[in-house]
Design a protein around this motif. Structure first.
Motif, PDB file in Angstrom:
ATOM      1  N   ALA A 158       0.690  -1.163   0.000  1.00  0.00           N
ATOM      2  CA  ALA A 158      -0.032   0.040   0.104  1.00  0.00           C
ATOM      3  C   ALA A 158       0.837   1.252  -0.238  1.00  0.00           C
ATOM      4  O   ALA A 158       0.658   2.231  -0.648  1.00  0.00           O
ATOM      5  N   VAL A 159       1.950   1.123   0.827  1.00  0.00           N
ATOM      6  CA  VAL A 159       2.806   2.410   0.899  1.00  0.00           C
ATOM      7  C   VAL A 159       3.310   2.724  -0.591  1.00  0.00           C
ATOM      8  O   VAL A 159       3.780   3.743  -0.715  1.00  0.00           O
ATOM      9  N   ARG A 160       3.766   1.608  -1.494  1.00  0.00           N
ATOM     10  CA  ARG A 160       4.278   1.776  -2.354  1.00  0.00           C
ATOM     11  C   ARG A 160       3.459   1.862  -3.655  1.00  0.00           C
ATOM     12  O   ARG A 160       3.678   2.153  -4.659  1.00  0.00           O
ATOM     13  N   ILE A 212      -3.827   1.321   6.850  1.00  0.00           N
ATOM     14  CA  ILE A 212      -3.341   1.778   5.579  1.00  0.00           C
ATOM     15  C   ILE A 212      -3.966   3.099   5.089  1.00  0.00           C
ATOM     16  O   ILE A 212      -3.332   3.695   4.566  1.00  0.00           O
ATOM     17  N   GLU A 213      -5.162   3.101   5.365  1.00  0.00           N
ATOM     18  CA  GLU A 213      -6.049   4.176   4.842  1.00  0.00           C
ATOM     19  C   GLU A 213      -5.630   5.582   5.829  1.00  0.00           C
ATOM     20  O   GLU A 213      -5.402   6.749   5.346  1.00  0.00           O
ATOM     21  N   ALA A 214      -5.081   5.327   7.069  1.00  0.00           N
ATOM     22  CA  ALA A 214      -4.374   6.646   7.807  1.00  0.00           C
ATOM     23  C   ALA A 214      -3.195   7.086   7.147  1.00  0.00           C
ATOM     24  O   ALA A 214      -2.880   8.055   7.354  1.00  0.00           O
ATOM     25  N   ALA A 215      -2.654   6.147   6.458  1.00  0.00           N
ATOM     26  CA  ALA A 215      -1.327   6.535   5.796  1.00  0.00           C
ATOM     27  C   ALA A 215      -1.534   7.064   4.485  1.00  0.00           C
ATOM     28  O   ALA A 215      -0.683   7.484   3.816  1.00  0.00           O
ATOM     29  N   GLY A 216      -2.959   7.199   4.261  1.00  0.00           N
ATOM     30  CA  GLY A 216      -3.224   8.154   2.826  1.00  0.00           C
ATOM     31  C   GLY A 216      -3.375   7.127   1.798  1.00  0.00           C
ATOM     32  O   GLY A 216      -3.314   7.360   0.574  1.00  0.00           O
ATOM     33  N   CYS A 217      -3.262   5.679   2.123  1.00  0.00           N
ATOM     34  CA  CYS A 217      -3.544   4.585   0.856  1.00  0.00           C
ATOM     35  C   CYS A 217      -4.800   3.830   0.869  1.00  0.00           C
ATOM     36  O   CYS A 217      -5.545   4.426   1.689  1.00  0.00           O
TER      37      CYS A 217
END
Length: 251
Positions: free
Chosen positions: A27-29, A51-56
């Motif tokens: 997800a980060v990628r 994952i969503e909290a990281a903007g993904c």
């Protein structure tokens, strides 16, 4: 490394351990990630929330990968939301007996072989139509070092993972002309996973002592190898097995 920006990855068994770590890394990628789970709904939703909290982007989808109808239903749900699945990471661990061959029944050994192969068959069949249509795909199966390096009591898992490696090579040969790569990541012992609980401290210490890098693998070590195979740029490796064991066994 460019990652797989905009692609959709299905990670089976992704509510904890290696699967959850892999889902976060992909997800980060830049990959939209489907977090598959069997029973851990709360844990899967926690992975998605992180994952969503990281903007993904991610979604949790329940399905028993041993059941073809359930897998097809999951694939249809993903198609409706995001289109087809571009990357398959088949990580879900099917339960198995830990005992000697002499104490094992055919139901235990044959059942593990059947479930291992049936789940790989079902999830692969479900993702192939989209991959073949677009002429691009990445398939990564989670193997085990036990497929080549036996350990006491692990005949069911080791034999099943050896069969999975064989399937991967045949698929790599068949699907290569269609732009689809098929590879295996085969960890040794990994901390913080369901498999780790069957290793007692004495065995663990012997394994660490026999490992040149001085520790057991962590889920992140395995996830890095998976992400490498899944990457857009990694277009010329197929039919291979990456051994992630810190040098404990070298092939």
């Amino acid at each position: 490394m460019t990652g797989t920006t905009g692609r959709v990855a299905l990670v089976t068994g992704a509510s904890s351990g290696i699967g959850a770590t892999t889902a976060r890394l992909l997800a980060v990628r830049g990959t939209r990630v489907v977090v598959n789970y069997l029973r851990g709904a709360a844990a899967a939703e926690e992975v998605v929330a992180g994952i969503e909290a990281a903007g993904c982007q991610a979604m949790a989808v329940q399905a028993d990968v041993r059941e073809e109808a359930a897998v097809e239903g999951m694939a249809e749900q993903v198609r409706a939301a995001w289109g087809g699945i571009d990357v398959l990471v088949h990580n879900a661990l099917v339960p198995y007996a830990v005992k000697s061959f002499q104490d094992m029944t055919w139901e235990e050994l044959g059942g593990k072989l059947d479930a291992e192969m049936h789940s790989a068959f079902a999830v692969t069949k479900a993702v192939l139509p989209h991959m073949t249509e677009q002429g691009w795909g990445r398939i990564v199966y989670l193997g085990a070092g036990l497929s080549r390096r036996p350990r006491e009591g692990m005949v069911a898992l080791g034999t099943a993972k050896a069969a999975l490696e064989g399937l991967a090579r045949y698929l790599a040969q068949e699907l290569g002309p269609m732009g689809i790569t098929v590879n295996v990541v085969a960890p040794g012992a990994v901390e913080d996973t369901r498999m780790a609980v069957v290793i007692d401290d004495a065995v663990k210490q012997r394994q660490v002592a026999a490992t040149p890098l001085g520790r057991l693998a962590r889920p992140a070590d395995v996830a890095q190898a998976i992400a490498f195979y899944a990457d857009e740029d990694n277009s010329f490796m197929t039919g291979t097995t990456a051994v992630v064991n810190g040098g404990m066994a070298m092939y």
